[in-house]
Design an enzyme around this catalytic site. Structure first.
Site, PDB file in Angstrom:
ATOM      1  CB  ALA A  65      -0.875  -0.018   1.244  1.00  0.00           C
ATOM      2  N   GLY A 109       0.700  -5.030   0.892  1.00  0.00           N
ATOM      3  CA  GLY A 109      -0.488  -5.078   0.039  1.00  0.00           C
ATOM      4  C   GLY A 109      -0.215  -5.712  -1.318  1.00  0.00           C
ATOM      5  CD  GLU A 112      -2.138  -7.567   2.864  1.00  0.00           C
ATOM      6  OE1 GLU A 112      -1.820  -6.416   2.496  1.00  0.00           O
ATOM      7  OE2 GLU A 112      -2.658  -7.794   3.967  1.00  0.00           O
ATOM      8  CD  GLU A 132       1.769  -5.502   5.642  1.00  0.00           C
ATOM      9  OE1 GLU A 132       2.559  -6.417   5.977  1.00  0.00           O
ATOM     10  OE2 GLU A 132       0.992  -5.599   4.673  1.00  0.00           O
TER      11      GLU A 132
HETATM   12  N1  CAA Z   1       4.636   3.234  -0.650  1.00  0.00           N
HETATM   13  C1  CAA Z   1       5.047   4.377  -1.201  1.00  0.00           C
HETATM   14  N2  CAA Z   1       6.208   4.512  -1.874  1.00  0.00           N
HETATM   15  C2  CAA Z   1       7.004   3.428  -1.975  1.00  0.00           C
HETATM   16  C3  CAA Z   1       6.628   2.181  -1.417  1.00  0.00           C
HETATM   17  C4  CAA Z   1       5.382   2.106  -0.743  1.00  0.00           C
HETATM   18  N3  CAA Z   1       4.910   0.939  -0.210  1.00  0.00           N
HETATM   19  N4  CAA Z   1       7.620   1.293  -1.658  1.00  0.00           N
HETATM   20  C5  CAA Z   1       8.569   1.944  -2.371  1.00  0.00           C
HETATM   21  N5  CAA Z   1       8.190   3.246  -2.551  1.00  0.00           N
HETATM   22  C6  CAA Z   1       8.928   4.289  -3.258  1.00  0.00           C
HETATM   23  C7  CAA Z   1      10.133   4.778  -2.429  1.00  0.00           C
HETATM   24  O1  CAA Z   1       9.719   5.711  -1.463  1.00  0.00           O
HETATM   25  C8  CAA Z   1      10.994   5.362  -3.497  1.00  0.00           C
HETATM   26  O2  CAA Z   1      10.484   6.608  -3.863  1.00  0.00           O
HETATM   27  P1  CAA Z   1      11.489   7.900  -4.017  1.00  0.00           P
HETATM   28  O3  CAA Z   1      12.399   7.517  -5.166  1.00  0.00           O
HETATM   29  O4  CAA Z   1      10.567   9.023  -4.343  1.00  0.00           O
HETATM   30  O5  CAA Z   1      12.230   8.010  -2.747  1.00  0.00           O
HETATM   31  C9  CAA Z   1      10.760   4.427  -4.699  1.00  0.00           C
HETATM   32  O6  CAA Z   1       9.523   3.772  -4.426  1.00  0.00           O
HETATM   33  C10 CAA Z   1      11.835   3.367  -4.836  1.00  0.00           C
HETATM   34  O7  CAA Z   1      11.935   2.691  -3.588  1.00  0.00           O
HETATM   35  P2  CAA Z   1      13.319   2.491  -2.798  1.00  0.00           P
HETATM   36  O8  CAA Z   1      14.263   3.620  -3.093  1.00  0.00           O
HETATM   37  O9  CAA Z   1      13.000   2.240  -1.373  1.00  0.00           O
HETATM   38  O10 CAA Z   1      13.849   1.157  -3.521  1.00  0.00           O
HETATM   39  P3  CAA Z   1      14.834   0.065  -2.921  1.00  0.00           P
HETATM   40  O11 CAA Z   1      15.176  -0.816  -4.067  1.00  0.00           O
HETATM   41  O12 CAA Z   1      15.956   0.696  -2.167  1.00  0.00           O
HETATM   42  O13 CAA Z   1      13.951  -0.748  -1.837  1.00  0.00           O
HETATM   43  C11 CAA Z   1      11.971  -1.905  -1.071  1.00  0.00           C
HETATM   44  C12 CAA Z   1      12.866  -1.523  -2.278  1.00  0.00           C
HETATM   45  C13 CAA Z   1      12.773  -2.840  -0.152  1.00  0.00           C
HETATM   46  C14 CAA Z   1      10.757  -2.627  -1.625  1.00  0.00           C
HETATM   47  C15 CAA Z   1      11.588  -0.636  -0.294  1.00  0.00           C
HETATM   48  O14 CAA Z   1      11.079   0.329  -1.207  1.00  0.00           O
HETATM   49  C16 CAA Z   1      10.528  -0.867   0.756  1.00  0.00           C
HETATM   50  O15 CAA Z   1      10.830  -1.376   1.829  1.00  0.00           O
HETATM   51  N6  CAA Z   1       9.253  -0.459   0.460  1.00  0.00           N
HETATM   52  C17 CAA Z   1       8.163  -0.551   1.418  1.00  0.00           C
HETATM   53  C18 CAA Z   1       7.669  -1.982   1.580  1.00  0.00           C
HETATM   54  C19 CAA Z   1       6.582  -2.034   2.615  1.00  0.00           C
HETATM   55  O16 CAA Z   1       6.771  -1.755   3.777  1.00  0.00           O
HETATM   56  N7  CAA Z   1       5.363  -2.460   2.201  1.00  0.00           N
HETATM   57  C20 CAA Z   1       4.207  -2.552   3.071  1.00  0.00           C
HETATM   58  C21 CAA Z   1       3.368  -1.309   2.950  1.00  0.00           C
HETATM   59  S1  CAA Z   1       2.039  -1.230   4.150  1.00  0.00           S
HETATM   60  C22 CAA Z   1       0.799  -2.170   3.496  1.00  0.00           C
HETATM   61  O17 CAA Z   1       0.890  -2.706   2.419  1.00  0.00           O
HETATM   62  C23 CAA Z   1      -0.457  -2.263   4.335  1.00  0.00           C
HETATM   63  C24 CAA Z   1      -1.442  -3.280   3.882  1.00  0.00           C
HETATM   64  O18 CAA Z   1      -1.379  -4.422   4.244  1.00  0.00           O
HETATM   65  C25 CAA Z   1      -2.576  -2.896   3.053  1.00  0.00           C
END
Ligand code: CAA
Length: 258
Positions: A65, A109, A112, A132
């Site tokens: 998400a 998400g 999911e 999460e």
């Molecule tokens: N939401 C918003 N933006 C996101 C995102 C997310 N879930 N995941 C990645 N991005 C964005 C980053 O902020 C970044 O944007 P900027 O260039 O503007 O800074 C861009 O995508 C590229 O990401 P990274 O620079 O972080 O890329 P990376 O290769 O270094 O890392 C990753 C990749 C490990 C997937 C890392 O991006 C990450 O940990 N993302 C979040 C994963 C996460 O926590 N997901 C769960 C979300 S909560 C949820 O989903 C709730 C639910 O159950 C409904």
């Protein structure tokens, strides 16, 4: 309809939907999930579409998400908008088969959403996880429920409590994905699998899907009863007659979706 966050590609009777927010690793924003729901509404009514393949990019199916959208929302905001329920779950009521073709990250998400599809084909590069807990929240789109049913309590609990990601091989071993495919063959193989299904009798395919999904909702005896009734009902179709006659006559069946 023009979409900004997804791309639709028609391949005969198969529709390939690509999640398309490359700058955010396909993070599932409200606009994206809304567009996906609207597209599925259209595809449900489109008789020329038999199967949907959902995919992302080589780097990410979807990284979850949209955290930047969620971070300042209050309890009242998410409660009132009925967050997740409002736009995310259309795919779970979609009656035609759906295949998730996952390369790269399928996190939160994203994992999911893949699990809401009928089955998951994973590229070797795929990484699944429910991270999460690192954000001070828990999976909210079925992660604690579907993942547990698919991989069992121990692995689901470990993934949800520690945020550990699993790779494609581990995901196949534990039953989260049906197959692992070389990275450069993922879409080709997902489309070929979808085409195989699309060549069958659609009403029968939909009944088979309905019956398998029922097993997640009811007891074994109720599920078998449901299956038996659907099995009997296939004998009322022209396609059952065609399928079995074609076998007896040693020829290929020509299904008419009747
Ligand atoms: N939401 C918003 N933006 C996101 C995102 C997310 N879930 N995941 C990645 N991005 C964005 C980053 O902020 C970044 O944007 P900027 O260039 O503007 O800074 C861009 O995508 C590229 O990401 P990274 O620079 O972080 O890329 P990376 O290769 O270094 O890392 C990753 C990749 C490990 C997937 C890392 O991006 C990450 O940990 N993302 C979040 C994963 C996460 O926590 N997901 C769960 C979300 S909560 C949820 O989903 C709730 C639910 O159950 C409904």
């Amino acid at each position: 309809m023009n979409f900004e966050n997804i791309i639709l590609e028609r391949h005969g009777k198969v529709m390939l939907i690509r999640l398309n927010r490359p700058n955010a690793l396909n993070a599932l924003s409200p606009d994206l999930t809304k567009e996906l729901g609207l597209a599925l509404d259209q595809l449900e009514k489109d008789d020329e579409v038999a199967v949907v393949v959902l995919t992302g990019s080589e780097k990410a199916f979807a990284a979850g998400a949209d955290i930047k959208f969620m971070k300042d929302l209050t309890y009242m905001d998410v409660y009132k908008m009925d967050f997740i329920t409002d736009t995310w779950e259309r795919i779970t009521s979609f009656r035609k088969p759906t295949i998730a073709a996952v390369a790269g990250y399928a996190l939160g998400g994203g994992c999911e959403l893949a699990m809401m599809c009928d089955f998951i084909l994973a590229a070797e590069s795929a990484k699944f996880g429910q991270p999460e807990i690192n954000l001070g929240t828990i999976p909210g789109a079925g992660g604690t429920q579907r993942l547990t049913r698919f991989v069992g309590k121990s692995k689901a609990m470990e993934m949800v409590l520690t945020a550990r990601l699993i790779d494609a091989q581990e995901a196949e071993r534990c039953g989260l994905v049906s197959r692992v495919i070389p990275n450069d063959k993922l879409i080709e193989e997902a489309l070929a699998t979808a085409q195989k299904i699309a060549a069958l009798s659609m009403p029968i395919v939909m009944m088979a899907k309905d019956s398998v999904n029922r097993s997640y909702e009811v007891s074994l005896s109720e599920g078998v009863h449901f299956e038996r009734r659907l099995f009997h009902s296939t004998f009322a179709t022209e396609d059952q007659k065609e399928g079995m006659n074609a076998f007896a006559e040693k020829r290929k069946p020509i299904f008419k979706n009747k």
